[in-house]
Design a protein around this motif. Sequence first.
Motif, PDB file in Angstrom:
ATOM      1  N   HIS A 169       0.825  -1.206   0.000  1.00 49.78           N
ATOM      2  CA  HIS A 169       0.000   0.000   0.000  1.00 49.78           C
ATOM      3  C   HIS A 169       0.861   1.260   0.000  1.00 49.78           C
ATOM      4  CE1 HIS A 169      -3.412  -2.534   1.972  1.00 49.78           C
ATOM      5  NE2 HIS A 169      -3.360  -2.687   0.656  1.00 49.78           N
ATOM      6  N   ILE A 170       1.915   1.231   0.798  1.00 48.82           N
ATOM      7  CA  ILE A 170       2.812   2.395   0.857  1.00 48.82           C
ATOM      8  C   ILE A 170       3.503   2.608  -0.486  1.00 48.82           C
ATOM      9  CG2 ILE A 170       4.944   3.276   1.898  1.00 48.82           C
ATOM     10  CD1 ILE A 170       4.068   2.053   4.525  1.00 48.82           C
ATOM     11  N   ALA A 223       2.478   9.429  -5.808  1.00 44.14           N
ATOM     12  CA  ALA A 223       3.070  10.716  -5.423  1.00 44.14           C
ATOM     13  C   ALA A 223       4.228  11.079  -6.346  1.00 44.14           C
ATOM     14  CB  ALA A 223       3.538  10.656  -3.974  1.00 44.14           C
ATOM     15  N   LEU A 259      -2.619  10.398   3.490  1.00 41.46           N
ATOM     16  CA  LEU A 259      -2.939   8.970   3.438  1.00 41.46           C
ATOM     17  C   LEU A 259      -1.751   8.135   3.893  1.00 41.46           C
ATOM     18  CD1 LEU A 259      -4.982   6.798   2.678  1.00 41.46           C
ATOM     19  CD2 LEU A 259      -4.142   6.910   0.320  1.00 41.46           C
ATOM     20  N   LEU A 260      -0.548   8.537   3.484  1.00 45.15           N
ATOM     21  CA  LEU A 260       0.664   7.840   3.913  1.00 45.15           C
ATOM     22  C   LEU A 260       0.853   7.948   5.422  1.00 45.15           C
ATOM     23  CD1 LEU A 260       3.296   6.346   3.217  1.00 45.15           C
ATOM     24  CD2 LEU A 260       4.349   8.571   2.815  1.00 45.15           C
ATOM     25  N   LEU A 266      -2.138  12.589  -0.786  1.00 43.23           N
ATOM     26  CA  LEU A 266      -1.401  11.326  -0.715  1.00 43.23           C
ATOM     27  C   LEU A 266      -0.525  11.254   0.533  1.00 43.23           C
ATOM     28  CD1 LEU A 266      -0.377  11.017  -4.458  1.00 43.23           C
ATOM     29  CD2 LEU A 266      -2.055   9.623  -3.240  1.00 43.23           C
ATOM     30  N   TYR A 267       0.055  12.393   0.915  1.00 42.18           N
ATOM     31  CA  TYR A 267       0.914  12.405   2.101  1.00 42.18           C
ATOM     32  C   TYR A 267       0.097  12.127   3.359  1.00 42.18           C
ATOM     33  CZ  TYR A 267       4.797  13.733   5.113  1.00 42.18           C
ATOM     34  OH  TYR A 267       5.810  13.713   6.041  1.00 42.18           O
ATOM     35  N   ILE A 271       1.145   4.289  -2.919  1.00 43.22           N
ATOM     36  CA  ILE A 271       1.018   5.718  -2.623  1.00 43.22           C
ATOM     37  C   ILE A 271       2.256   6.477  -3.088  1.00 43.22           C
ATOM     38  CG2 ILE A 271       0.844   7.411  -0.737  1.00 43.22           C
ATOM     39  CD1 ILE A 271      -0.804   5.348   0.795  1.00 43.22           C
TER      40      ILE A 271
END
Length: 347
Positions: A68-69, A76, A102-103, A99-100, A72
């Motif tokens: 998942h990371i 990004a 979410l991260l 996105l950040y 992202i």
Amino acid sequence: MEDFINKFQLGEIEEFLKNSFPTNKIGFEEMVKSLVSGDIRQIGETFFQYVSDQFFYEFRFTKSTMVHILLIVIIAAIFHNFSNVFQNGQVSEIGFYVLYMLLITICVNSFRVLIASTVDGLGGLLTFLKLLAPVYFLAVAFATGSATSVAFYNVILILVCVVEILIQTILLPLVQVYMVIRVLNNLSAEAYLSKLGELLQTVITWTLRTLLGSVIGVNLIQGLLSPAIDSIKRSVITRGGEAIPIIGDTIGGTAEVVLGTAVLLKNGIGVAGAVICVIICMSPVVQMTVVTLMYKFVAALVQPISDKRIVECISGMADGTTVLLKVLLTSCTLFLITIAVVAVTTT
């Protein structure tokens, strides 16, 4: 020897291990008997099997989070490298911030799981030591004397209080604050919170080192004084018994055999307790080790293509996990040092 072992009340310890490791048959009394007899092969096999199972389980569990990371980070990177396509730069910046955030959510949730695992590991370690201490130091009293037993028993009680109060209620929250600062510090182009993060890391590291050095010093002092006092008392009794006409030699020989058996049993209980302490801490240690390595791997993998702030966020997560790992390892080391010093100085 087996009759001697049965005199110790090990039922509570066995019940604790049964509840803590339902899938792994770890018996304390069986472990002590194996150590006393010199058979450590089964203990080694159980330990390495448990570690390998934990490692592959954590790897499978962490793999989905890392995927998942990576997704992202790739998205990004697209926003970052193709920002010139957008006539309005704000579109790219807004996309980056979404996105950040979410991260950050994924990282914070992952770290919350690690904190919970650490708290459970420390709780299990303290509970086990509270059950082990009366049994172990009763064996120390038989083998060496009451002065050594009482002195080191007090040290263990103090360490339990230190871990419960200092580490669980102060250091662990500081680690959480440090991790949040590291991931939030990269929201802006300027690192406004970097020095605060360095300060917290320094405070945590120095506290752990001071605590470790203090425990080593106290244990060495106790190890030099208390066993010497008991040795004098024991020498007076044994020499006095040997001075009795006719039966003196028999009394002296019997006393040496009994003391030797007590020392062997004491060391067996101590080593078994140390092994159980390591096994209790091993699950969160393996978990944090796997997570740290995977975060560092992801950071190194995406550094050439992704935004610097994204890379720093992932690296900050790895650093926070490393600090948390130091806290757990230091907590376990405090008790292992005490058990080792008792075993060495009372032999």
